[in-house]
Every structure is written in structure tokens, then in C-alpha cells.
Motif scaffolding. Structure first.
Motif, PDB file in Angstrom:
ATOM      1  N   UNK A 378       0.898  -1.367   0.143  1.00  0.00           N
ATOM      2  CA  UNK A 378      -0.054   0.028   0.022  1.00  0.00           C
ATOM      3  C   UNK A 378       0.804   1.290   0.072  1.00  0.00           C
ATOM      4  N   UNK A 379       0.652   1.987  -0.951  1.00  0.00           N
ATOM      5  CA  UNK A 379       1.529   3.262  -0.854  1.00  0.00           C
ATOM      6  C   UNK A 379       1.273   4.193  -2.161  1.00  0.00           C
ATOM      7  N   UNK A 380       2.135   5.206  -2.438  1.00  0.00           N
ATOM      8  CA  UNK A 380       2.189   6.068  -3.532  1.00  0.00           C
ATOM      9  C   UNK A 380       3.404   6.005  -4.434  1.00  0.00           C
ATOM     10  N   UNK A 405      -4.033   8.646  -9.938  1.00  0.00           N
ATOM     11  CA  UNK A 405      -5.038   9.409  -9.276  1.00  0.00           C
ATOM     12  C   UNK A 405      -4.700  11.011  -9.406  1.00  0.00           C
ATOM     13  N   UNK A 406      -3.345  11.095  -9.934  1.00  0.00           N
ATOM     14  CA  UNK A 406      -3.139  12.805 -10.302  1.00  0.00           C
ATOM     15  C   UNK A 406      -1.909  12.739 -11.220  1.00  0.00           C
ATOM     16  N   UNK A 407      -1.517  14.094 -11.562  1.00  0.00           N
ATOM     17  CA  UNK A 407      -0.425  14.404 -12.281  1.00  0.00           C
ATOM     18  C   UNK A 407       0.169  15.764 -12.035  1.00  0.00           C
ATOM     19  N   UNK A 408       1.454  15.711 -11.808  1.00  0.00           N
ATOM     20  CA  UNK A 408       2.191  17.037 -11.521  1.00  0.00           C
ATOM     21  C   UNK A 408       3.023  17.590 -12.646  1.00  0.00           C
ATOM     22  N   UNK A 441      -1.607   2.407  -4.679  1.00  0.00           N
ATOM     23  CA  UNK A 441      -1.816   0.996  -4.614  1.00  0.00           C
ATOM     24  C   UNK A 441      -2.357   0.859  -3.355  1.00  0.00           C
ATOM     25  N   UNK A 442      -3.638   0.331  -3.238  1.00  0.00           N
ATOM     26  CA  UNK A 442      -4.299   0.291  -2.218  1.00  0.00           C
ATOM     27  C   UNK A 442      -5.621  -0.688  -2.254  1.00  0.00           C
ATOM     28  N   UNK A 443      -6.502  -0.843  -1.487  1.00  0.00           N
ATOM     29  CA  UNK A 443      -7.589  -1.539  -1.150  1.00  0.00           C
ATOM     30  C   UNK A 443      -8.764  -0.960  -1.828  1.00  0.00           C
ATOM     31  N   UNK A 444      -9.765  -1.547  -2.059  1.00  0.00           N
ATOM     32  CA  UNK A 444     -11.172  -1.050  -2.312  1.00  0.00           C
ATOM     33  C   UNK A 444     -12.265  -1.742  -1.394  1.00  0.00           C
ATOM     34  N   UNK A 450     -11.602   3.214  -4.019  1.00  0.00           N
ATOM     35  CA  UNK A 450     -10.462   3.448  -3.497  1.00  0.00           C
ATOM     36  C   UNK A 450     -10.536   3.609  -2.076  1.00  0.00           C
ATOM     37  N   UNK A 451      -9.740   3.008  -1.116  1.00  0.00           N
ATOM     38  CA  UNK A 451      -9.472   3.434   0.354  1.00  0.00           C
ATOM     39  C   UNK A 451      -8.135   3.781   0.342  1.00  0.00           C
ATOM     40  N   UNK A 452      -8.079   5.258   0.201  1.00  0.00           N
ATOM     41  CA  UNK A 452      -6.618   5.963   0.266  1.00  0.00           C
ATOM     42  C   UNK A 452      -6.141   5.646   1.746  1.00  0.00           C
ATOM     43  N   UNK A 453      -4.649   5.691   1.689  1.00  0.00           N
ATOM     44  CA  UNK A 453      -3.923   5.388   2.806  1.00  0.00           C
ATOM     45  C   UNK A 453      -4.264   6.570   3.718  1.00  0.00           C
TER      46      UNK A 453
END
Length: 546
Positions: A378-380, A405-408, A441-444, A450-453
Motif C-alpha cells: 500500500x502506498x504512492x 490518481x493525479x499528475x504533477x 496502490x491500495x484496497x477497495x 479506492x480506500x486511500x492510505x
């Protein structure tokens, strides 16, 4: 500047900005002040006015408070949030006309349907004759048709939550270390512009307190050619060859550490024609005062602004910051399973973008086969991409089990803080930006959401980084601050890193790092068991298995 002059400037600027579309509501009082600093009002609208400074913010807010109760050119709706004054909405037009219009919207006069319409007294003509549809008197805004109650609701929705304000306070920098640069670049051109009166603009100040540059005139320099497109990143510049990303010459070769002009990093081992275009350096002397330290923003932070355990990261109060760690290895063949699990992964892969590059690249299949999934449960994941790699990077995220989930976006500026116009990448257009994909990368849950950390701090930073380019493929340091605010503490790893990427709290993997340095004893033990022949340094003590 007197209070009356400042009030005139704020009133004139506010009307001009809204009419031209330069600003839009809602905005903060600081946003308005920054616009006013660069504002050049006409002499007929605001004769003889000087420009305000950042220290005039309290006075500008006082003027806005006064205008919100009585403004000859319309109405202003203000709100206070987190110690800042927000301009929620502005309606331009005469207050008397606005009041009449709002009254008519609430209660419409009865119409005699039996009256003779031939006299021209139709409802539309009556409305038009009273100025109700006159755009020159009244300019409608998105909030103009809302009632007072709905405007209050809108103002509440614009406010951040208590959690968001506490997080922003915890990670607020005390000193941004920003040095604004004069648009005239050199002190000579700046002084010349201030000595030439311009009747259409207010008189210039007698001195300029902004940062200036001086041109570097060498025997081969031709000032008539203008600025070099690459400036301090030009391969012919000695400063470029001394960058921390360029490996030093092997000992005993007799090569100079400081290369002469004309033999830069791009021409190592062979002579190159020296760059004849203009290059610059900071024009500073002692009377200008001290320069802000480059890394002041890293050290000057609020220690403990509050006692609530909020935004502390995965480890909470037990967070420990280890010194920089790195492992020098072949990233395509190294056994990633010995590294353990990480909360954050950042990677700047050597994508094959079908261009000539000063380093080796990896094919798309090699990138897909990278064992990234073994590093996280689980992480980014922060993945740098550019050119055609933008699509390949998204595909790799899916293959590795991540959801984007996003873009910088990194907007590149040059030494003079202008957007670069000539880059070294791009098939069709010169690239002025790079992208960093953000995957999780996480659970649902049962519904597939998505269940965010829980340890991730969201909503702190923006998705735009404006920063100066340096040597080839080196990324801005600001990205580390962004990631460390999202995940304070925890284990972090950077893949495809070089020596300048090593940072406290991070483990760096790359093939240009030199001798390994490890401070985690369990990690050193796993590496030693997997690679007995490796020389490992643990907590400053060298350990080797024979």
C-alpha cells in the motif's frame, strides 16, 4: 502613498482587472495586491500614483473593508478565512441601479394586459428604458443572481476545513527564499529605463531592489548575437561541467577539475567550439545586502504549531529521519525483494523516447518487467514521464497494479526565470514541461471505491511546479518537499537516482552512486545474505563477508 491615493488605486485596479478579465472572484487580498504591484494605471484615471509594496497588505485590506460598505462603482462581498481576507464576489455598476435592479427582481410591478401596446410600453421596453439590461451600468457575475443566503452558503463552501487549515499550518514555510528578478535583467538596462520618463506611466522609483544579472563577456563572446538559449545549462559553460550530476574525472588522468570555456560536459574528451552567445551570472555586491540561502526553506519550519497528532505520517510521533542511504547496482538485475516494503516510491526512468540522449535507456518491455510491485503493498508511486513515455508510463502503472490518481506538471524556467523556448527534447515542439504521474496502490471497498492510505496528507500542494532547469535529466528539488508533505516519515525509495538525489529519509538506487551506504541494520543484513560479496557500510562502519 497616502490612504486616499491607495483607495483610488485599489478602486481603479479592481474595476480594470474585472472588466479585462485579468482576475476573477473569489480571490484573496494578497492576490489583488500582487496584481496592483504590476498595475500601470493611465494618468487620467489615477494621475501621479506610486506602486504599493507587499508590506502594504494591511492597508489594502482596510481599504477593501471600507469599499465593501460604500463603493461608488458597485458592491464587494468579503469573507475572512484562516486569517486571510477573501473577495468572494464583486458586482460592477452604480449602487443605486443595483439596488433598483435587485428590488425589481424581487417584486415585479403589475402589468395592465388591456393597455394599448401600440404606445410602446411593453415590459421589455420598460425594462430596457430603466437601464435594467444596460451592460455598461451593470456587469453580471456568476454570483450576481444568487440571493444573500445563497451567497453566504457559497462563502462557507469556499472555506477550507479545520483539518486542512491545521495541516497547512504544520507544513508552512517561514521563509520561501524567493528573490524576485528585475525584468530588465541587468542593472545598466534597469537604470536606463528608470532615467527615461514615460508620460503614460507613473514616475519610476529612484532605485530597484530586485535581483539583477551581469553578462559574462569572454574573448569569444559576441554580444550582438543575444542570449544563449541554454544560458547556464549550455554544454560549453564551465559551471555546467562542475554540476554534481557529472561524475568527476578518474584520478591520475591529469584532467582539470574546472574545464575551460568551450569544453563542457557535452564535449568531454573532445574540443568543442566555445559558445559565442551571452551568458550571465548574478550581479551582487556587498552593498546589495545578503542573498537568501538557497536551502533556507528546508530548515526554517514551524517545529510544533499545535499538539494534535495530525499529518504525522505512517509512524506518527515515532518518526525517525535516517541519514541518506544508497545502493549502487544494476537496476535491471538487482533482487528488489531484499529491500522490504515502502510507503513512497519515486522513479525517473531512462525512457526510450527515440532521441539521442547522453545516457543509456531502457526499452518499454524492460520497464514493464521492473519488479515495482514487490516494493509496496500500500502506498504512492511518483513516476516521471515525458514525450512518448507519457502513454507508456500510464500503461506501466496499470501493469504494476496502480491506479493513476493525479499528475504533477513541472514548468521549466531558465536562469533568468523565463519559460524556456529552446529545449533538447521534443519531435514536433520544444518541450517546456515534464510530467510526473501519481499512482496509488491500495484496497477497495465493497462498492469498488479506492480506500486511500490514512497517513497520506491530501490537498496540501498544487499540481504545478515552476522551477529552473539544471543539468540534463535533473529534476527540481521542490518535488521532494511535495512528497514529504504528503507522507512525513515512512520509508521512501527513489529508483534511477544519482548522487545529487540522495536525501535524509530516502533510500536511493542507481548505477552511478559509488560505494553503498546503509543505516538500516536489517536491510544491510538482508543484502549481505543475498549478496555475500558486496561491500556494505552500516552506520559508518564498513562490513564485509568473506
Amino acid at each position: 502613498m497616502t490612504d486616499d491615493e491607495l483607495s483610488l488605486l485599489v478602486s481603479t485596479g479592481l474595476r480594470t482587472f474585472l472588466t479585462s478579465g485579468r482576475i476573477s472572484t473569489p480571490l484573496t487580498s494578497m492576490d489583488l495586491l500582487l496584481a496592483l504591484i504590476s498595475f500601470r494605471p493611465s494618468t487620467s484615471a489615477a494621475p501621479g500614483l506610486t506602486m504599493p509594496r507587499l508590506t502594504d497588505l494591511p492597508r489594502v485590506e482596510k481599504v477593501l473593508e471600507a469599499l465593501s460598505s460604500n463603493w461608488d462603482h458597485g458592491s464587494i462581498l468579503l469573507s475572512h478565512e484562516g486569517g486571510e481576507l477573501h473577495i468572494t464576489d464583486v458586482q460592477l455598476g452604480s449602487p443605486r441601479v443595483l439596488e433598483t435592479i435587485n428590488h425589481r427582481k424581487r417584486k415585479r410591478a403589475p402589468i395592465d394586459e388591456d393597455a394599448d401596446s401600440a404606445a410602446g410600453n411593453t415590459p421589455d421596453e420598460i425594462s430596457s428604458s430603466n437601464g435594467e439590461n444596460d451592460s455598461s451600468i451593470f456587469m453580471n457575475t456568476p454570483l450576481g443572481n444568487l440571493s444573500k443566503d445563497l451567497k453566504e452558503v457559497y462563502a462557507i463552501l469556499q472555506k477550507s476545513t479545520a483539518k486542512g487549515r491545521l495541516l497547512a499550518e504544520r507544513f508552512r514555510s517561514l521563509n520561501g527564499g524567493f528573490e524576485p528578478i528585475c525584468t530588465y535583467i541587468t542593472k545598466v538596462d534597469c537604470a536606463k529605463s528608470r532615467s527615461e520618463p514615460d508620460p503614460s506611466n507613473p514616475p519610476n522609483p529612484p532605485f530597484c531592489n530586485l535581483l539583477h544579472f551581469r553578462p559574462l563577456i569572454r574573448p569569444h563572446t559576441d554580444p550582438g548575437l543575444g542570449h544563449c538559449s541554454y544560458l547556464n545549462t549550455c554544454y560549453s559553460e564551465p559551471t555546467y561541467s562542475q554540476s554534481p550530476s557529472i561524475t568527476p574525472f578518474p584520478p591520475g588522468t591529469g584532467a582539470r577539475v574546472s574545464l575551460p570555456s568551450g569544453l563542457g560536459a557535452g564535449g568531454r574528451g573532445k574540443e568543442k567550439a566555445p559558445c559565442r552567445y551571452l551568458h550571465f551570472e548574478i550581479d551582487w555586491d556587498e552593498k546589495d545586502g545578503p542573498l537568501a540561502p538557497i536551502d533556507a526553506w528546508r530548515t526554517q519550519r514551524l517545529k510544533r504549531p499545535f499538539k494534535i497528532e495530525l499529518g504525522m505520517g505512517p509512524n506518527g510521533r515515532d518518526m525517525q529521519m535516517l541519514p541518506p542511504q544508497w545502493i549502487n547496482c544494476d537496476l535491471r538485475r538487482f533482487d528488489y525483494s531484499v529491500l522490504g516494503k515502502f510507503h513512497v516510491i519515486m522513479a525517473d526512468p531512462p525512457w526510450d523516447i527515440h532521441m539521442s540522449l547522453p545516457y543509456g535507456t531502457m526499452t518499454d518491455d524492460e520497464m514493464r518487467a521492473m519488479p515495482i510491485p514487490t516494493l509496496q503493498d500500500e502506498g504512492l508511486l511518483f513516476l516521471w514521464v515525458t514525450g512518448r513515455a507519457m502513454e507508456v508510463g500510464r500503461e506501466c502503472l496499470r501493469v504494476w497494479g496502480y491506479t493513476r490518481v493525479d499528475e504533477v506538471v513541472w514548468v521549466k524556467t531558465n536562469q533568468l526565470q523565463r519559460v524556456i523556448r529552446t529545449g533538447r527534447t521534443g519531435h514536433w515542439l520544444n518541450h517546456t514541461k515534464e510530467h510526473m504521474l501519481v499512482g496509488v496502490k491500495t484496497r477497495t471497498d465493497a462498492a469498488g471505491n479506492l480506500i486511500f492510505p490514512s497517513w497520506a496528507n491530501r490537498g496540501l500542494d498544487t499540481d504545478i511546479i515552476v522551477s529552473e532547469v539544471r543539468e540534463t535529466s535533473r529534476k527540481p528539488d521542490e518535488v521532494y518537499g511535495l512528497i514529504e508533505r504528503m507522507c512525513p516519515g515512512g520509508r521512501k525509495i527513489e529508483i534511477f537516482g544519482r548522487k545529487h538525489n540522495t536525501r535524509p529519509g530516502w533510500l536511493t538506487l542507481g548505477n552511478q552512486l559509488g560505494q553503498d551506504q546503509i543505516y538500516e541494520e536489517d536491510l544491510a543484513a538482508r543484502i549481505k545474505a543475498r549478496y555475500p560479496e558486496r561491500f556494505v557500510s552500516v552506520s559508518g562502519q564498513a562490513m564485509i563477508t568473506r
